[in-house]
Design a protein around this motif. Structure first.
Motif, PDB file in Angstrom:
ATOM      1  N   LEU A  59     -12.952 -10.706  -9.120  1.00 29.80           N
ATOM      2  CA  LEU A  59     -12.564  -9.366  -8.674  1.00 29.80           C
ATOM      3  C   LEU A  59     -11.995  -8.502  -9.804  1.00 29.80           C
ATOM      4  CD1 LEU A  59     -10.854 -10.378  -5.307  1.00 29.80           C
ATOM      5  CD2 LEU A  59     -13.154  -9.441  -5.638  1.00 29.80           C
TER       6      LEU A  59
ATOM      7  N   SER B  49      -7.650 -15.701   0.272  1.00 26.08           N
ATOM      8  CA  SER B  49      -7.668 -14.585   1.233  1.00 26.08           C
ATOM      9  C   SER B  49      -6.611 -13.549   0.871  1.00 26.08           C
ATOM     10  CB  SER B  49      -7.487 -15.083   2.665  1.00 26.08           C
ATOM     11  OG  SER B  49      -6.236 -15.686   2.847  1.00 26.08           O
ATOM     12  N   GLN B  50      -5.460 -13.993   0.366  1.00 26.37           N
ATOM     13  CA  GLN B  50      -4.441 -13.039  -0.087  1.00 26.37           C
ATOM     14  C   GLN B  50      -4.964 -12.229  -1.270  1.00 26.37           C
ATOM     15  OE1 GLN B  50      -1.184 -15.761  -0.867  1.00 26.37           O
ATOM     16  NE2 GLN B  50      -0.089 -15.055   0.960  1.00 26.37           N
TER      17      GLN B  50
ATOM     18  N   TYR C 172      -8.085 -11.382  -1.957  1.00 29.04           N
ATOM     19  CA  TYR C 172      -9.016 -10.368  -1.455  1.00 29.04           C
ATOM     20  C   TYR C 172      -8.261  -9.226  -0.771  1.00 29.04           C
ATOM     21  CZ  TYR C 172     -13.078 -13.297  -2.454  1.00 29.04           C
ATOM     22  OH  TYR C 172     -14.052 -14.031  -3.087  1.00 29.04           O
ATOM     23  N   ASP C 173      -7.261  -9.555   0.056  1.00 25.61           N
ATOM     24  CA  ASP C 173      -6.467  -8.524   0.734  1.00 25.61           C
ATOM     25  C   ASP C 173      -5.741  -7.644  -0.271  1.00 25.61           C
ATOM     26  OD1 ASP C 173      -7.267  -9.559   3.181  1.00 25.61           O
ATOM     27  OD2 ASP C 173      -5.378 -10.629   3.542  1.00 25.61           O
TER      28      ASP C 173
ATOM     29  N   GLN D 146      -6.456  -7.126  -3.445  1.00 26.34           N
ATOM     30  CA  GLN D 146      -7.410  -6.324  -4.212  1.00 26.34           C
ATOM     31  C   GLN D 146      -7.825  -5.096  -3.405  1.00 26.34           C
ATOM     32  OE1 GLN D 146     -11.038  -6.020  -3.850  1.00 26.34           O
ATOM     33  NE2 GLN D 146     -11.346  -5.022  -5.815  1.00 26.34           N
ATOM     34  N   ARG D 147      -8.075  -5.290  -2.107  1.00 28.39           N
ATOM     35  CA  ARG D 147      -8.428  -4.149  -1.234  1.00 28.39           C
ATOM     36  C   ARG D 147      -7.293  -3.140  -1.168  1.00 28.39           C
ATOM     37  NH1 ARG D 147     -10.992  -7.929   1.821  1.00 28.39           N
ATOM     38  NH2 ARG D 147      -9.201  -8.295   3.139  1.00 28.39           N
ATOM     39  N   GLU D 148      -6.051  -3.619  -1.213  1.00 29.14           N
ATOM     40  CA  GLU D 148      -4.897  -2.711  -1.147  1.00 29.14           C
ATOM     41  C   GLU D 148      -4.657  -1.992  -2.466  1.00 29.14           C
ATOM     42  OE1 GLU D 148      -3.586  -1.784   1.501  1.00 29.14           O
ATOM     43  OE2 GLU D 148      -4.163  -3.377   2.891  1.00 29.14           O
ATOM     44  N   GLY D 149      -5.257  -2.488  -3.559  1.00 26.99           N
ATOM     45  CA  GLY D 149      -5.171  -1.777  -4.831  1.00 26.99           C
ATOM     46  C   GLY D 149      -4.126  -2.269  -5.810  1.00 26.99           C
TER      47      GLY D 149
ATOM     48  N   PRO E 100       0.814  -1.231   0.000  1.00 29.16           N
ATOM     49  CA  PRO E 100       0.000   0.000   0.000  1.00 29.16           C
ATOM     50  C   PRO E 100       0.845   1.278   0.000  1.00 29.16           C
ATOM     51  CG  PRO E 100      -0.413  -1.307   1.997  1.00 29.16           C
ATOM     52  CD  PRO E 100       0.532  -2.075   1.134  1.00 29.16           C
TER      53      PRO E 100
END
Length: 126
Positions: A64, A35-36, A38-39, A41-44, A13
């Motif tokens: 995603l 899970s990695q 998803y994490d 993707q959330r971080e961009g 990030p």
């Protein structure tokens, strides 16, 4: 960044905030779990890379809209990755496939000149 580095998940990030201005694409490699994905993707992150072809990882990345480069070592792996919608193939490690084998796989699977293919890990000049 390779997720094999424990600090990668916290560094990503920071890099995205400081460098992701259109000149750079920040991605993560060695992704092994949903899970990695998803994490990340959330971080961009802009893309992810795996060490092996996994239907589950490809499916989640596609859900995603996160481009995924799948590690493959054989025609069977490449078929699986293509079937589930991988965006690119990464022959990893490169010592597992010769240039002739790579060309034969590309011809058999009809992705020559239509799908990005990378060779990574232990690349030799010959």
């Amino acid at each position: 960044f390779s997720l094999r580095n424990a600090e990668a998940i916290t560094a990503i990030p920071i890099l995205i905030r400081n460098l992701d201005n259109g000149d750079y694409s920040i991605g993560a490699s060695s992704v092994v779990s949903t899970s990695q994905i998803y994490d990340l993707q959330r971080e961009g992150v802009s893309f992810i890379s795996t060490m092996h072809a996994s239907a589950n990882l490809i499916t989640v990345a596609n859900k995603l809209s996160l481009p995924i480069l799948c590690g493959v070592t054989s025609e069977k792996d490449a078929k699986l990755a293509l079937h589930y919608g991988a965006d690119a193939l990464k022959f990893y490690p490169s010592s597992m496939v010769s240039p002739d084998e790579l060309q034969n796989i590309a011809i058999k699977l009809s992705f020559k000149n239509t799908l990005p293919v990378f060779v990574a890990g232990s690349v030799q000049a010959d």
